[in-house]
Design a protein around this motif. Sequence first.
Motif, PDB file in Angstrom:
ATOM      1  N   LYS B 275       0.829  -1.205   0.000  1.00  0.00           N
ATOM      2  CA  LYS B 275       0.000   0.000   0.000  1.00  0.00           C
ATOM      3  C   LYS B 275       0.862   1.253   0.000  1.00  0.00           C
ATOM      4  CE  LYS B 275      -4.081  -2.071   1.983  1.00  0.00           C
ATOM      5  NZ  LYS B 275      -4.403  -2.722   3.245  1.00  0.00           N
ATOM      6  N   GLU B 276       1.969   1.187   0.737  1.00  0.00           N
ATOM      7  CA  GLU B 276       2.820   2.367   0.815  1.00  0.00           C
ATOM      8  C   GLU B 276       3.491   2.662  -0.528  1.00  0.00           C
ATOM      9  OE1 GLU B 276       5.540   3.865   4.386  1.00  0.00           O
ATOM     10  OE2 GLU B 276       4.658   1.911   4.718  1.00  0.00           O
ATOM     11  N   PHE B 278       2.465   1.470  -3.665  1.00  0.00           N
ATOM     12  CA  PHE B 278       1.625   1.644  -4.847  1.00  0.00           C
ATOM     13  C   PHE B 278       0.424   2.566  -4.650  1.00  0.00           C
ATOM     14  CE2 PHE B 278       3.741  -2.465  -5.667  1.00  0.00           C
ATOM     15  CZ  PHE B 278       4.371  -2.123  -6.847  1.00  0.00           C
ATOM     16  N   ALA B 279       0.161   2.962  -3.406  1.00  0.00           N
ATOM     17  CA  ALA B 279      -0.958   3.892  -3.212  1.00  0.00           C
ATOM     18  C   ALA B 279      -0.655   5.189  -3.949  1.00  0.00           C
ATOM     19  CB  ALA B 279      -1.150   4.148  -1.727  1.00  0.00           C
ATOM     20  N   SER B 280      -1.658   5.738  -4.587  1.00  0.00           N
ATOM     21  CA  SER B 280      -1.380   6.946  -5.375  1.00  0.00           C
ATOM     22  C   SER B 280      -1.504   8.185  -4.506  1.00  0.00           C
ATOM     23  CB  SER B 280      -2.332   7.033  -6.564  1.00  0.00           C
ATOM     24  OG  SER B 280      -3.637   6.744  -6.146  1.00  0.00           O
TER      25      SER B 280
END
Lengths: 364, 280
Positions: B275-276, B278-280
Amino acid sequence: MSKVIDVELRGIIKKFQNNVVVQDFNLQVEQGEFIAFLGPSGCGKTTTLNMIAGFLDPDGGDLLIKGQRMNGVPPYKRELGMVFQTYSLFPHMTVAENIAYGLKLRKVGKQEMQERVKRVLELVKLPNVADRYPKQLSGGQRQRIAIARALVIEPSLLLLDEPLSNLDAKLREELRDELKRLHQEIGVTTIFVTHDQEEALALSDRIVVLNHGFVEQIGTPLEIYNQPASEFVHTFIGKTNRMEGEVIAIDADGIKVRTTGGLLIQAAKQAREFSLQQKVIVFVRPEKIKLSDTGVHTGANQVEGHLQLASFLGSYTECEVVAGKHTLSVKVQMSDKSAEREAGTTVYCNWDAEDVLIMPAERG
Amino acid sequence: MNKRLSITLLTAPAMIVLLGVFILPMLLMLMLSFQDDNQAFTLKNYALFIQDSFYLEILWRTIRVSLWTVLATLLLGFPVAMYMAQASGKMRGIVTMFILAPHLISVVIRNFGWVVVLGEKGWINETLMKLGLIEQPLRLLYNELGVVIGLTDSFIAYMVLALATSMYAIDPSLSKAASILGASRARTFFTVTLPLTLPGIIAGTTLVFSLSMSAFVTPALMGGTSVKVMPVIAYEQIMATLNWPLGAALAFLLLGSTILLVTLYTKLIETKRYKEVFAS
């Protein structure tokens, strides 16, 4: 003490299809030297760097690193450090993991790895970002980490591919000084590719000026600036005033040229030989010209003109003076009160004979 | 006009259609699955599923076939996506066209094409026998292998496009950086390219898995009577046996299993780090 040659290019040639992009490149880089490849885009500087890195193979000539012929050796066996224009940090790894990547491949023990990562982070003055991801860093910080990642493996050679060109002006200058400091501190042999002449002048021991795949000149920044080998080198490095003319007199003191714009210019003796009536090009750097309000001679040359344009740029003012049929660019230091002159006033441009450079007009 | 109101009005026609032809029938089916022959409430349709191992086996087979299809599309699609990622824009367009072109033909026709190729007298068996490599024709059809081949053909395009989209976003200089730091090509692939393609892998695998779980035509045509999967027996219950409640229950069990598996899978992969990064 005999010189140790770290990198040697012997007649390197590179073609893309039928396009020759690097032509007969010869260079010896000494251990600890900082070399810049300078030129406009498409001059072959990045292609040459990619050949040294091993991403491209030369079509002719030999490439030697530390005395070993490297043609055909893949990049991962060359033990080099490289910093890219786009930072190229691995986005899925933390800063520490990015830096440790090369160490892991070299099977460095865990303890030593942590120590080396810590040390190199201190070297680039970012000791507290080890656990962050690249996208949590600013552009300048990312580039520092990229430099740290390249240096931590203690490469035999550091390659820098326009590392500053994605940064804004202020950061760029800051990181430029940082590069200089790092080089002085660790003394790694460095090849730096740039299209920015200021960066090249500020950082390098020697500059290789490239144009259309040809080496135009190799020399120290001072040599490149003051004794350019070609018109290209002179005009690419810094601003200059260019006037075409004809040699009308040669004596022991120097050369006299009459320009097509009707100015009479006295030049000191040149490195090149000229003959009477030879068509030549005369160059004078804007910062060598001094403006005065009266016709009192302060140099060997004086021309009268009127101020057309004055652009205040902070530490200096850039002026355009129309003299005869020429428009001269003049750089006036802030300390000079002439910086406050209004457009339209009559001014006198003065410069010394030593500050005039003469080149033969286009051969053929 | 108020922005919210205009959005509501613009999406209303689609919403009404969706409600009428999708949501309502689904709810009716759900109610149906809890009814017995006298339209009284019952759990027997679901109970049957647990009691009779026949149905559990079919569910497991459906999952197994879908997983093999996911693996096949992933392994076959990855090199194609990698090629597309480094190709020029023009070449990407051409490859995309070739990948999508088969979808212009009905899946029924394409599956019959496979029957011709894979059958006992199909050209694969004929060629192998002529070369003397085999004595008996290989069984490539009317078994799970046949279904996986058919599904792979049907869904590989989704996988390739999902992977390629993810790979386009990877800065090509990252491979160069890995290489100069000492990583061989294989090492670069496993430490840089593969982890950065993870969003595409998740998208492609969940998409192909869901599509394979609910595929009807290909298992029916290429699996024959011996390889029954959930959509096929649900269809049979409704169309042949006319046991609508059981058919509906089977359909919902399939839906439930698919949602459960996909959710578990994505939860497992989408870690904190993922998440860190690939989170936009």
